[in-house]
Design an enzyme around this catalytic site. Structure first.
Site, PDB file in Angstrom:
ATOM      1  N   GLY A 125     -19.124  40.312  -3.340  1.00 40.32           N
ATOM      2  CA  GLY A 125     -18.930  40.129  -4.789  1.00 40.32           C
ATOM      3  C   GLY A 125     -20.188  40.544  -5.515  1.00 40.32           C
ATOM      4  N   VAL A 164     -22.437  40.025 -11.851  1.00 38.32           N
ATOM      5  CA  VAL A 164     -23.840  39.685 -12.158  1.00 38.32           C
ATOM      6  C   VAL A 164     -24.446  38.690 -11.169  1.00 38.32           C
ATOM      7  CG1 VAL A 164     -23.460  40.021 -14.603  1.00 38.32           C
ATOM      8  CG2 VAL A 164     -23.552  37.760 -13.789  1.00 38.32           C
ATOM      9  N   MET A 165     -23.685  37.667 -10.808  1.00 33.81           N
ATOM     10  CA  MET A 165     -24.255  36.621  -9.956  1.00 33.81           C
ATOM     11  C   MET A 165     -24.535  37.156  -8.545  1.00 33.81           C
ATOM     12  SD  MET A 165     -24.694  33.825 -11.661  1.00 33.81           S
ATOM     13  CE  MET A 165     -24.778  32.455 -10.516  1.00 33.81           C
ATOM     14  N   GLY A 166     -23.577  37.879  -7.987  1.00 35.98           N
ATOM     15  CA  GLY A 166     -23.732  38.399  -6.635  1.00 35.98           C
ATOM     16  C   GLY A 166     -24.871  39.403  -6.538  1.00 35.98           C
ATOM     17  N   VAL A 171     -17.584  35.613  -5.741  1.00 42.25           N
ATOM     18  CA  VAL A 171     -16.446  36.212  -6.444  1.00 42.25           C
ATOM     19  C   VAL A 171     -15.797  35.174  -7.351  1.00 42.25           C
ATOM     20  CG1 VAL A 171     -16.025  37.832  -4.545  1.00 42.25           C
ATOM     21  CG2 VAL A 171     -14.719  35.729  -4.663  1.00 42.25           C
ATOM     22  N   ALA A 204     -13.711  32.413  -8.933  1.00 41.41           N
ATOM     23  CA  ALA A 204     -13.141  31.237  -8.269  1.00 41.41           C
ATOM     24  C   ALA A 204     -11.608  31.290  -8.325  1.00 41.41           C
ATOM     25  CB  ALA A 204     -13.659  29.976  -8.946  1.00 41.41           C
ATOM     26  N   SER A 247     -26.343  27.059  -9.807  1.00 40.02           N
ATOM     27  CA  SER A 247     -26.458  27.027 -11.267  1.00 40.02           C
ATOM     28  C   SER A 247     -27.705  27.753 -11.735  1.00 40.02           C
ATOM     29  CB  SER A 247     -26.529  25.588 -11.778  1.00 40.02           C
ATOM     30  OG  SER A 247     -26.786  25.604 -13.169  1.00 40.02           O
ATOM     31  N   GLY A 269     -27.115  30.618 -14.114  1.00 40.89           N
ATOM     32  CA  GLY A 269     -26.687  31.864 -14.729  1.00 40.89           C
ATOM     33  C   GLY A 269     -27.322  33.052 -14.014  1.00 40.89           C
ATOM     34  N   LYS A 293     -21.852  20.190  -8.402  1.00 42.05           N
ATOM     35  CA  LYS A 293     -21.974  21.295  -9.363  1.00 42.05           C
ATOM     36  C   LYS A 293     -20.983  21.103 -10.518  1.00 42.05           C
ATOM     37  CE  LYS A 293     -23.021  25.359 -11.147  1.00 42.05           C
ATOM     38  NZ  LYS A 293     -21.955  26.034 -11.773  1.00 42.05           N
ATOM     39  N   HIS A 338     -22.410  18.571 -12.743  1.00 42.92           N
ATOM     40  CA  HIS A 338     -23.520  19.247 -13.455  1.00 42.92           C
ATOM     41  C   HIS A 338     -22.967  19.962 -14.691  1.00 42.92           C
ATOM     42  CE1 HIS A 338     -25.488  23.074 -14.416  1.00 42.92           C
ATOM     43  NE2 HIS A 338     -26.639  22.540 -14.039  1.00 42.92           N
ATOM     44  N   ASN A 339     -21.882  20.691 -14.510  1.00 41.20           N
ATOM     45  CA  ASN A 339     -21.312  21.436 -15.637  1.00 41.20           C
ATOM     46  C   ASN A 339     -20.732  20.498 -16.698  1.00 41.20           C
ATOM     47  OD1 ASN A 339     -21.948  23.549 -13.936  1.00 41.20           O
ATOM     48  ND2 ASN A 339     -20.158  24.740 -14.509  1.00 41.20           N
ATOM     49  N   GLU A 380     -23.573  19.400 -18.669  1.00 41.92           N
ATOM     50  CA  GLU A 380     -23.959  20.555 -19.496  1.00 41.92           C
ATOM     51  C   GLU A 380     -23.094  20.620 -20.766  1.00 41.92           C
ATOM     52  OE1 GLU A 380     -24.140  24.294 -17.195  1.00 41.92           O
ATOM     53  OE2 GLU A 380     -22.911  25.187 -18.768  1.00 41.92           O
ATOM     54  N   ARG A 417       1.016  -5.674 -21.761  1.00 36.90           N
ATOM     55  CA  ARG A 417       1.639  -5.090 -20.563  1.00 36.90           C
ATOM     56  C   ARG A 417       2.582  -6.101 -19.911  1.00 36.90           C
ATOM     57  NH1 ARG A 417      -1.678  -4.035 -16.411  1.00 36.90           N
ATOM     58  NH2 ARG A 417      -0.459  -2.301 -15.595  1.00 36.90           N
TER      59      ARG A 417
HETATM   60  P1  NBP Z   1     -16.888  36.840 -11.807  1.00 35.30           P
HETATM   61  O1  NBP Z   1     -16.553  35.409 -11.757  1.00 35.30           O
HETATM   62  O2  NBP Z   1     -16.610  37.608 -13.045  1.00 35.30           O
HETATM   63  O3  NBP Z   1     -16.132  37.573 -10.592  1.00 35.30           O
HETATM   64  C1  NBP Z   1     -16.209  38.959 -10.429  1.00 35.30           C
HETATM   65  C2  NBP Z   1     -16.242  39.291  -8.949  1.00 35.30           C
HETATM   66  O4  NBP Z   1     -15.052  38.829  -8.293  1.00 35.30           O
HETATM   67  C3  NBP Z   1     -16.292  40.797  -8.737  1.00 35.30           C
HETATM   68  O5  NBP Z   1     -17.108  41.063  -7.623  1.00 35.30           O
HETATM   69  C4  NBP Z   1     -14.835  41.121  -8.469  1.00 35.30           C
HETATM   70  O6  NBP Z   1     -14.663  42.303  -7.751  1.00 35.30           O
HETATM   71  C5  NBP Z   1     -14.456  39.945  -7.622  1.00 35.30           C
HETATM   72  N1  NBP Z   1     -13.002  39.815  -7.453  1.00 35.30           N
HETATM   73  C6  NBP Z   1     -12.039  39.524  -8.341  1.00 35.30           C
HETATM   74 BR1  NBP Z   1     -12.309  39.245 -10.120  1.00 35.30          BR
HETATM   75  N2  NBP Z   1     -10.817  39.485  -7.828  1.00 35.30           N
HETATM   76  C7  NBP Z   1     -10.994  39.783  -6.519  1.00 35.30           C
HETATM   77  C8  NBP Z   1     -10.116  39.899  -5.433  1.00 35.30           C
HETATM   78  N3  NBP Z   1      -8.802  39.674  -5.582  1.00 35.30           N
HETATM   79  N4  NBP Z   1     -10.618  40.259  -4.234  1.00 35.30           N
HETATM   80  C9  NBP Z   1     -11.936  40.461  -4.087  1.00 35.30           C
HETATM   81  N5  NBP Z   1     -12.839  40.360  -5.084  1.00 35.30           N
HETATM   82  C10 NBP Z   1     -12.381  40.012  -6.286  1.00 35.30           C
HETATM   83  O7  NBP Z   1     -18.417  37.089 -11.384  1.00 35.30           O
HETATM   84  P2  NBP Z   1     -19.741  36.269 -11.712  1.00 35.30           P
HETATM   85  O8  NBP Z   1     -19.836  35.911 -13.155  1.00 35.30           O
HETATM   86  O9  NBP Z   1     -20.839  37.065 -11.084  1.00 35.30           O
HETATM   87  O10 NBP Z   1     -19.554  34.920 -10.890  1.00 35.30           O
HETATM   88  C11 NBP Z   1     -19.383  34.872  -9.490  1.00 35.30           C
HETATM   89  C12 NBP Z   1     -19.104  33.436  -9.078  1.00 35.30           C
HETATM   90  O11 NBP Z   1     -20.232  32.624  -9.431  1.00 35.30           O
HETATM   91  C13 NBP Z   1     -17.899  32.830  -9.790  1.00 35.30           C
HETATM   92  O12 NBP Z   1     -17.222  31.963  -8.943  1.00 35.30           O
HETATM   93  C14 NBP Z   1     -18.517  32.054 -10.928  1.00 35.30           C
HETATM   94  O13 NBP Z   1     -17.723  30.972 -11.352  1.00 35.30           O
HETATM   95  C15 NBP Z   1     -19.824  31.565 -10.290  1.00 35.30           C
HETATM   96  N6  NBP Z   1     -20.908  31.299 -11.248  1.00 35.30           N
HETATM   97  C16 NBP Z   1     -21.137  32.127 -12.287  1.00 35.30           C
HETATM   98  C17 NBP Z   1     -22.184  31.855 -13.168  1.00 35.30           C
HETATM   99  C18 NBP Z   1     -22.490  32.769 -14.329  1.00 35.30           C
HETATM  100  O14 NBP Z   1     -23.382  32.439 -15.106  1.00 35.30           O
HETATM  101  N7  NBP Z   1     -21.809  33.900 -14.467  1.00 35.30           N
HETATM  102  C19 NBP Z   1     -22.986  30.744 -12.955  1.00 35.30           C
HETATM  103  C20 NBP Z   1     -22.745  29.931 -11.870  1.00 35.30           C
HETATM  104  C21 NBP Z   1     -21.700  30.221 -11.010  1.00 35.30           C
HETATM  105  P3  NBP Z   1     -14.282  43.681  -8.501  1.00 35.30           P
HETATM  106  O15 NBP Z   1     -15.588  44.293  -8.895  1.00 35.30           O
HETATM  107  O16 NBP Z   1     -13.561  44.450  -7.480  1.00 35.30           O
HETATM  108  O17 NBP Z   1     -13.426  43.329  -9.694  1.00 35.30           O
END
Ligand code: NBP
Length: 469
Positions: free
Chosen positions: A9, A12-14, A74, A76, A128, A130, A182, A185-186, A189, A445
């Site tokens: 994945g 941004v996070m990955g 990826v 959730a 957590s 971002g 977590k 935590h949210n 938040e 009741r």
């Molecule tokens: P997103 O939550 O927007 O997920 C995008 C990723 O999921 C992409 O790599 C996308 O691949 C993949 N994906 C999807 Br959508 N459907 C898929 C599927 N059917 N099979 C395989 N891959 C799939 O990304 P994020 O904002 O980077 O967050 C990643 C995780 O971290 C999430 O669970 C999020 O809740 C958590 N999180 C995010 C933050 C934040 O600030 N953003 C903070 C803390 C935790 P693709 O490129 O092929 O579409």
């Protein structure tokens, strides 16, 4: 070259997490469903780094040393299940799979059972902070297979944020403990963000203060016991000017707040176990009401009320507002910790709340100076039910409640909604009441449903035929 760690994945996070791990000296395998995203990542950020991109999941798995250590970043829900369905059958026994997304705790429990069928070590890990946190040091809340955690502990600890009491990474317990922490935590938040929004509204609508004046107030508060990330960014937000109009940018933003679900889950989780989290719930409902823009605009022309102006001594009001905000923010944490305490008992997590407070000290969105005192409070009394019962929070309540009461009265008199602040006033007043009017509810009741009641003067269960004399 074989990779030490794998990231699936690359949104941004990955991406940032992969770079963070690589920065600590590890070789990182990366994979994303859509090839173009991996290619772009490698081109823009991967040059000269120890990153191994794969475009097939089987190649990605083959590029890792065993036991494999893989984190999923990826979306959730369904997307996580879709990846796991393919991944599990490609792995070998005792490989470690970490879900770093915002999974619902019940999904994590279900996936742990599935992973066990493949003899895999599964960890549900809340992350957590971002995108910045993911790159420079997030707070990491782990749960699940303990042996699996031991094997990734060094990597996770190295990439975590560093707080005043060490790396902000810990193993909290079996099953979904990490994702539950977590989630709460949210929830906290949400409650703090709503509290800040209410203070901003009282100053801007009530006192007619300018954005710059309010920024100064938040800056001052951020240098006090309220010092925290969310207060710090609020000052910065209030100082930002919209280049197009010259107005404060925040005033140009549509007043409809979004929610991705973790605040809602936190509230649902609290209701499921009968834990009192009214302020987190009110913060979620405040966002829900904000989303009803069209209805609100219509109602604003139909329903009358005070005009929102607060005619009072500004200095005194700001002092009182500080008191109200301080108590409300502490209460957001207090309710969250209470929920964790209840969930720990109910779900067998064996959470150490002082460790939870310690991990929240850096890297995450609710990091705050006061967490040091909260960690100490739970170290001194691990089963402490509510923070307000002990120093220094008891003293803050004693000193600040009068100011908070004045704010609540003035806000209601002016017609300005303060659901979070108000909910805390009611919550603490109810919590400190040795007797509440629940006796009337029990009588009702029993009246309509023969639900029975207990008496204050003797043991037993009683029923009255209320219509018969
Ligand atoms: P997103 O939550 O927007 O997920 C995008 C990723 O999921 C992409 O790599 C996308 O691949 C993949 N994906 C999807 Br959508 N459907 C898929 C599927 N059917 N099979 C395989 N891959 C799939 O990304 P994020 O904002 O980077 O967050 C990643 C995780 O971290 C999430 O669970 C999020 O809740 C958590 N999180 C995010 C933050 C934040 O600030 N953003 C903070 C803390 C935790 P693709 O490129 O092929 O579409």
């Amino acid at each position: 070259m074989n990779a030490d760690f794998g990231v699936i994945g690359l949104a941004v996070m990955g991406q940032n997490l992969a770079l963070n791990v690589e920065n600590r000296g590890y070789t990182v395998a990366v994979y994303n469903r859509t090839r173009a995203r991996t290619e772009e990542f490698m081109e823009k950020k991967g040059q000269g780094r120890k990153l191994i991109p794969s475009y097939l999941l089987s190649e990605f798995v083959a590029s890792l040393t065993t036991p494999r250590k893989i984190i999923l970043m990826v979306k959730a829900g369904g997307p996580t299940d879709a990846v796991l369905e393919q991944l599990f059958s490609l792995l070998s026994a005792r490989d470690i799979v970490i879900d770093g997304g915002n999974a619902h705790y019940s999904d994590t429990e279900r996936r742990i059972e599935l992973a066990q069928k493949y003899d895999l070590r599964y960890l549900g890990v809340g992350i957590s902070g971002g995108e910045e946190g993911a790159l420079h040091g997030p707070a990491i809340m782990a749960g699940g297979d303990k042996e699996g955690y031991k094997q990734v502990e060094q990597i996770l600890t190295k990439i975590a944020g560093i707080g005043p009491e060490g790396a902000c990474c810990a193993y909290f317990g079996p099953g979904s403990a990490g994702h539950y922490v977590k989630m709460v935590h949210n929830g906290i938040e949400y409650a703090i963000m709503e509290t800040i929004a209410e203070a901003y509204n009282l100053m801007s609508r009530g006192l007619k203060m300018s954005a710059r004046e309010m920024a100064d107030v938040f800056g001052e508060w951020n240098s006090s016991d309220l010092s925290s990330y969310l207060f710090e960014i609020t000052e910065k937000i209030l100082r930002r000017v919209d280049p197009e109009t010259g107005n404060p940018l925040v005033e140009m933003i549509l007043d409809q707040a979004a929610q991705k679900g973790t605040g809602k889950w936190s509230t649902q989780g609290a209701l499921d176990i009968g834990s009192p989290a009214p302020t987190i719930a009110m913060a979620v409902f405040a966002r829900v009401i904000s989303a009803l823009k069209e209805e609100r605009v219509r109602a604003s022309t139909v329903l009358s009320g005070p005009d929102g102006r607060i005619d009072t001594d500004r200095g005194q009001f700001l002092q009182d507002l500080f008191a109200a905000v301080q108590i409300t923010v502490i209460s957001a944490y207090a309710q969250g910790f209470h929920q964790l305490q209840d969930a720990s008992r109910e779900r067998g997590y064996s959470l150490d709340l002082s460790e939870v407070a310690r991990v929240w000290m850096a890297g995450c969105i609710i990091r705050a100076k006061s967490l040091t005192q909260m960690a100490k409070a739970f170290r001194d009394e691990p089963d402490l039910p509510l923070l307000f019962l002990v120093a220094p929070f008891k003293e803050i309540w004693e000193v600040s409640q009068a100011g908070m009461r004045r704010v609540v009265v003035q806000a209601h008199a002016a017609g300005i909604p303060v659901p979070a602040i108000d909910s805390v006033m009611d919550f603490v007043d109810a919590y400190r009441s040795a007797r509440l009017p629940a006796n009337m509810i029990q009588a009702q009741r029993d009246f309509f449903g023969a639900h029975t009641y207990k008496r204050v003067d003797r043991d037993g269960v009683f029923h009255t035929k209320w219509e018969e004399e």
